[in-house]
Design a protein around this motif. Sequence first.
Motif, PDB file in Angstrom:
ATOM      1  N   VAL A 139     -11.364  -4.628   9.948  1.00  0.00           N
ATOM      2  CA  VAL A 139     -11.791  -3.436   9.083  1.00  0.00           C
ATOM      3  C   VAL A 139     -11.810  -3.950   7.757  1.00  0.00           C
ATOM      4  CG1 VAL A 139     -11.347  -0.947   8.779  1.00  0.00           C
ATOM      5  CG2 VAL A 139     -11.013  -1.600  11.645  1.00  0.00           C
ATOM      6  N   ARG A 140     -12.617  -3.287   7.220  1.00  0.00           N
ATOM      7  CA  ARG A 140     -12.474  -3.402   5.724  1.00  0.00           C
ATOM      8  C   ARG A 140     -11.226  -3.021   4.897  1.00  0.00           C
ATOM      9  NH1 ARG A 140     -16.432   0.190   2.127  1.00  0.00           N
ATOM     10  NH2 ARG A 140     -16.064   2.296   3.115  1.00  0.00           N
ATOM     11  N   GLY A 141     -10.843  -3.947   3.784  1.00  0.00           N
ATOM     12  CA  GLY A 141      -9.522  -2.989   3.085  1.00  0.00           C
ATOM     13  C   GLY A 141      -9.989  -2.734   2.061  1.00  0.00           C
ATOM     14  N   ARG A 142      -8.922  -2.705   1.215  1.00  0.00           N
ATOM     15  CA  ARG A 142      -8.669  -2.228   0.030  1.00  0.00           C
ATOM     16  C   ARG A 142      -9.981  -2.960  -1.120  1.00  0.00           C
ATOM     17  NH1 ARG A 142      -3.990  -1.305  -4.511  1.00  0.00           N
ATOM     18  NH2 ARG A 142      -4.883  -0.553  -6.314  1.00  0.00           N
ATOM     19  N   ALA A 143      -9.557  -4.337  -1.455  1.00  0.00           N
ATOM     20  CA  ALA A 143     -10.886  -4.949  -1.796  1.00  0.00           C
ATOM     21  C   ALA A 143     -12.429  -4.640  -1.198  1.00  0.00           C
ATOM     22  CB  ALA A 143     -10.867  -6.565  -1.754  1.00  0.00           C
ATOM     23  N   GLY A 144     -12.717  -4.866  -0.228  1.00  0.00           N
ATOM     24  CA  GLY A 144     -14.285  -4.199   0.147  1.00  0.00           C
ATOM     25  C   GLY A 144     -14.968  -2.776  -0.191  1.00  0.00           C
ATOM     26  N   GLU A 218     -18.761   5.996   9.247  1.00  0.00           N
ATOM     27  CA  GLU A 218     -18.319   4.522   8.206  1.00  0.00           C
ATOM     28  C   GLU A 218     -17.856   4.259   7.236  1.00  0.00           C
ATOM     29  OE1 GLU A 218     -20.629   6.714   9.722  1.00  0.00           O
ATOM     30  OE2 GLU A 218     -21.050   5.517  11.428  1.00  0.00           O
ATOM     31  N   GLU A 219     -17.148   5.170   7.197  1.00  0.00           N
ATOM     32  CA  GLU A 219     -16.703   4.937   5.512  1.00  0.00           C
ATOM     33  C   GLU A 219     -14.711   4.328   5.329  1.00  0.00           C
ATOM     34  OE1 GLU A 219     -17.268   5.070   2.079  1.00  0.00           O
ATOM     35  OE2 GLU A 219     -18.967   5.468   3.002  1.00  0.00           O
ATOM     36  N   MET A 220     -14.359   4.112   6.918  1.00  0.00           N
ATOM     37  CA  MET A 220     -13.555   3.939   7.794  1.00  0.00           C
ATOM     38  C   MET A 220     -12.786   2.429   6.701  1.00  0.00           C
ATOM     39  SD  MET A 220     -11.958   3.298  11.015  1.00  0.00           S
ATOM     40  CE  MET A 220     -13.693   1.915  11.975  1.00  0.00           C
ATOM     41  N   ALA A 221     -11.152   2.141   6.315  1.00  0.00           N
ATOM     42  CA  ALA A 221     -10.614   1.361   6.120  1.00  0.00           C
ATOM     43  C   ALA A 221      -9.539   1.196   5.765  1.00  0.00           C
ATOM     44  CB  ALA A 221     -11.542   1.315   4.236  1.00  0.00           C
ATOM     45  N   PHE A 222      -8.965  -0.017   5.993  1.00  0.00           N
ATOM     46  CA  PHE A 222      -7.429   0.197   5.352  1.00  0.00           C
ATOM     47  C   PHE A 222      -6.663  -0.160   4.000  1.00  0.00           C
ATOM     48  CE2 PHE A 222      -7.572  -1.980   9.613  1.00  0.00           C
ATOM     49  CZ  PHE A 222      -5.639  -0.882  10.232  1.00  0.00           C
ATOM     50  N   ASP A 223      -6.543   1.890   3.614  1.00  0.00           N
ATOM     51  CA  ASP A 223      -6.939   1.778   1.448  1.00  0.00           C
ATOM     52  C   ASP A 223      -5.992   2.627   1.744  1.00  0.00           C
ATOM     53  OD1 ASP A 223      -7.506   2.054  -0.923  1.00  0.00           O
ATOM     54  OD2 ASP A 223      -9.272   2.754  -0.216  1.00  0.00           O
ATOM     55  N   ASP A 224      -5.961   3.276   0.734  1.00  0.00           N
ATOM     56  CA  ASP A 224      -4.715   4.460   0.189  1.00  0.00           C
ATOM     57  C   ASP A 224      -4.761   6.032   0.842  1.00  0.00           C
ATOM     58  OD1 ASP A 224      -3.294   6.656  -1.243  1.00  0.00           O
ATOM     59  OD2 ASP A 224      -4.722   6.082  -3.383  1.00  0.00           O
ATOM     60  N   PRO A 225      -3.698   6.413   1.863  1.00  0.00           N
ATOM     61  CA  PRO A 225      -3.766   7.447   3.033  1.00  0.00           C
ATOM     62  C   PRO A 225      -4.450   9.029   1.541  1.00  0.00           C
ATOM     63  CG  PRO A 225      -1.450   6.592   2.433  1.00  0.00           C
ATOM     64  CD  PRO A 225      -2.383   5.445   1.983  1.00  0.00           C
ATOM     65  N   ALA A 226      -4.339   8.598   0.381  1.00  0.00           N
ATOM     66  CA  ALA A 226      -4.737  10.294  -0.376  1.00  0.00           C
ATOM     67  C   ALA A 226      -6.030   9.966  -0.655  1.00  0.00           C
ATOM     68  CB  ALA A 226      -4.208   9.063  -2.054  1.00  0.00           C
ATOM     69  N   GLN A 227      -6.819   9.305  -0.020  1.00  0.00           N
ATOM     70  CA  GLN A 227      -8.505   9.661  -0.013  1.00  0.00           C
ATOM     71  C   GLN A 227      -8.757  10.446   1.076  1.00  0.00           C
ATOM     72  OE1 GLN A 227     -10.920   6.590  -0.916  1.00  0.00           O
ATOM     73  NE2 GLN A 227     -12.364   6.922   0.861  1.00  0.00           N
TER      74      GLN A 227
END
Length: 304
Positions: A139-144, A218-227
């Motif tokens: 799954v895409r990450g923060r950079a993606g 579709e916006e799923m990612a390993f990123d900031d939980p605050a989103q």
Amino acid sequence: MHEAAQVAQVTQVKHALPGTLGTSTNPDDLEVIGEGFSSLILAAGDTVFRVPRHREAADRQAAVVRVLPELQRLLPVHISAPTVSVPASATLPFGAVAFERLPGIPMRSGYAGPSIAGALGRLLAALHAIRPHHLSIPVRGRAGVDRARHVAMDAALAFLRETLSAPDYVHIVRWWASYRGFRRLPLPTPALVHGDLWYGNILVDPGHTRILGLLDWEEMAFDDPAQDFATLRHSGNAFSDDALAAYAHAGGAIDVGLLARREWHWECREVIGIASAIKTGDTAEIEETLDKLMSGPVMRSRRR
């Protein structure tokens, strides 16, 4: 979308889907149940069809459909699993994907009370506890995410430069520079986020007492939980705060910067919406999104 253009597009899609699937489904049985910047959504019986409106939406959809069955096993909520991929054609230039139709109705803003907020907090604690090694599909990450936002902002700023007054445009440019600086700050451990968790993507029972499913990953990612708490603000600040309290009670990690980052993500959503509207090429949608931006949090902000 203007009504005439919408009717023409829907009519084309309705007649294309049955033939592409090789079924005898009556096109008149296909009901439009949603339309966003990314996809047109139709349903017939127990099946929902997501028809991407542009290439980026199609690519994002293709990237996440393989992950959804795995999420179904990891989360205590229904997630619609893909059943059939519809190939691209002259009428469906980006193809489509058929999903099983989930029970429930989309949550309505202002109708959900503490029970829904509490359930969302517990659900997000479970979602954000998922790590890359729990999934067999990358799954895409923060950079993606940031690359996609930079592309979107390039399009948005080009449009806004020709549309806004000079002071308003400079304000947006300064906001974007501040946002990029915020995104360069170190984060706690990235979490698996839904990324578009507004009330329209949350399925509930008719009484708005239980969550039955989540849509549109579709916006799923390993990123900031605050989103995920930023998008809950579409149902009000109090609702987002209640969900956050339930999240903490369920073991979700709340770091000292989460609330400030929630504000940044809330503002970003308004600006990125311009780029999403531009992709559709629909004048009415672009104007509506511009109106939201001008009356929204970015133009009210005082960050410099």
